[in-house]
Scaffold this active site. Structure first.
Site, PDB file in Angstrom:
ATOM      1  N   ASP A 129      43.952  36.864  39.685  1.00 35.50           N
ATOM      2  CA  ASP A 129      43.311  35.686  39.106  1.00 35.50           C
ATOM      3  C   ASP A 129      44.035  34.446  39.637  1.00 35.50           C
ATOM      4  OD1 ASP A 129      42.062  37.671  37.603  1.00 35.50           O
ATOM      5  OD2 ASP A 129      42.129  36.518  35.742  1.00 35.50           O
ATOM      6  N   LYS A 191      36.049  32.119  36.971  1.00 39.50           N
ATOM      7  CA  LYS A 191      36.660  32.206  35.637  1.00 39.50           C
ATOM      8  C   LYS A 191      36.802  30.804  35.062  1.00 39.50           C
ATOM      9  CE  LYS A 191      41.146  33.589  33.640  1.00 39.50           C
ATOM     10  NZ  LYS A 191      42.428  34.279  33.934  1.00 39.50           N
ATOM     11  N   LYS A 223      33.948  35.340  34.431  1.00 36.70           N
ATOM     12  CA  LYS A 223      34.947  35.692  33.423  1.00 36.70           C
ATOM     13  C   LYS A 223      35.160  34.486  32.524  1.00 36.70           C
ATOM     14  CE  LYS A 223      39.802  36.955  32.703  1.00 36.70           C
ATOM     15  NZ  LYS A 223      41.063  37.440  33.322  1.00 36.70           N
TER      16      LYS A 223
END
Length: 264
Positions: A129, A191, A223
């Site tokens: 991430d 995300k 996400k």
């Protein structure tokens, strides 16, 4: 460098903004119809502990909870990736280790992020991430934002990369731009937030991100993370198009409490 100039990116993004803002479709994913904290629900949870004062004992507890509830991943800072991997091996679990990169500011150099990515993967991370260079995005330096993401995707390959946009700082148009650039750079997910800048994920932002990447036909997912501490909030994010949730409250949610003790 990005294969496109800033002028080319600006033109493409303007088209994408117009297209997305006119899109009235509703998200439909395999997570959209989940209503209870069951196994399908758990498979969409990144069980997260990113606090700067997180201790080894707290990381061990995080892993044990993830194994118990069969969460998708344990999302941690790089210093704990190997610890997570070794504990998961001992538990013979399908849960994986996820590492954050350039966290939480996104302001590291691309070379530093790439090194951090390779190091995390060497330690056993199976998802990455990363945080984008937020200031460059807001300055409309799209070519360098694309280059930054692309280098990390290449450094991680074949490990999937989730790109953190830090939506709390972005306008709807900037969210669309960041989502589109991430998709073009090969991201597996876009995300919402780090959880370190105030605010958190909203259903409006998640839906906007879903619309921005749906042209990739399932290759890029969304996400939702930050401020998601209850089952209702998770379901709201899934209904808005998210296919992964980042939360430190996963264990409490699975135990059917209204809200967890986590802060992320």
């Amino acid at each position: 460098m990005s294969p496109r100039t800033n002028e080319e990116w600006t033109s493409l993004i303007a088209q994408k903004v117009t297209e997305v803002l006119a899109d009235t479709s509703e998200p439909a994913t395999s997570f959209s119809t989940i209503t209870t904290p069951d196994h399908a629900f758990a498979s969409g949870i990144d069980h997260t502990l990113l606090k700067p004062d997180a201790t080894p004992a707290q990381i061990d507890a995080l892993v044990d909870e993830a194994v118990k509830y069969r969460f998708k991943s344990c999302c941690v800072n790089g210093v704990y990736v190997n610890r997570v991997v070794e504990r998961l091996k001992g538990a013979s679990s399908e849960t994986i280790a996820c590492a954050v990169i350039g966290f939480p500011l996104g302001a590291s150099t691309t070379a530093a992020k790439a090194f951090e990515t390779r190091d995390a993967i060497t330690s056993g991370a199976q998802e990455i991430d990363m945080v984008i260079p937020i200031g460059l995005l807001k300055f409309k330096d799209y070519a360098n934002v694309h280059t930054d993401i692309s280098f990390i995707v290449q450094a991680a390959a074949p490990v999937p990369v989730k790109v953190i946009l830090e939506t709390v700082f972005l306008t709807p148009e900037e969210i669309i731009a960041a989502s589109f650039i991430s998709a073009e750079a090969g991201a597996a997910f876009v995300k919402t937030c780090t959880g370190f800048s105030g605010g958190g994920a909203t259903k409006e932002d998640v839906k906007l991100m879903w619309k921005s990447v749906k042209y990739k036909e399932g290759q890029v997912k969304v996400k939702a993370s930050a401020g998601i501490r209850s089952l209702d909030k998770c379901l709201e994010m899934f209904q808005a198009g998210a296919e992964r949730i980042g939360t430190s409250s996963g264990a409490a949610i699975m135990a059917s409490t209204a809200a967890g003790e986590g802060a992320y």
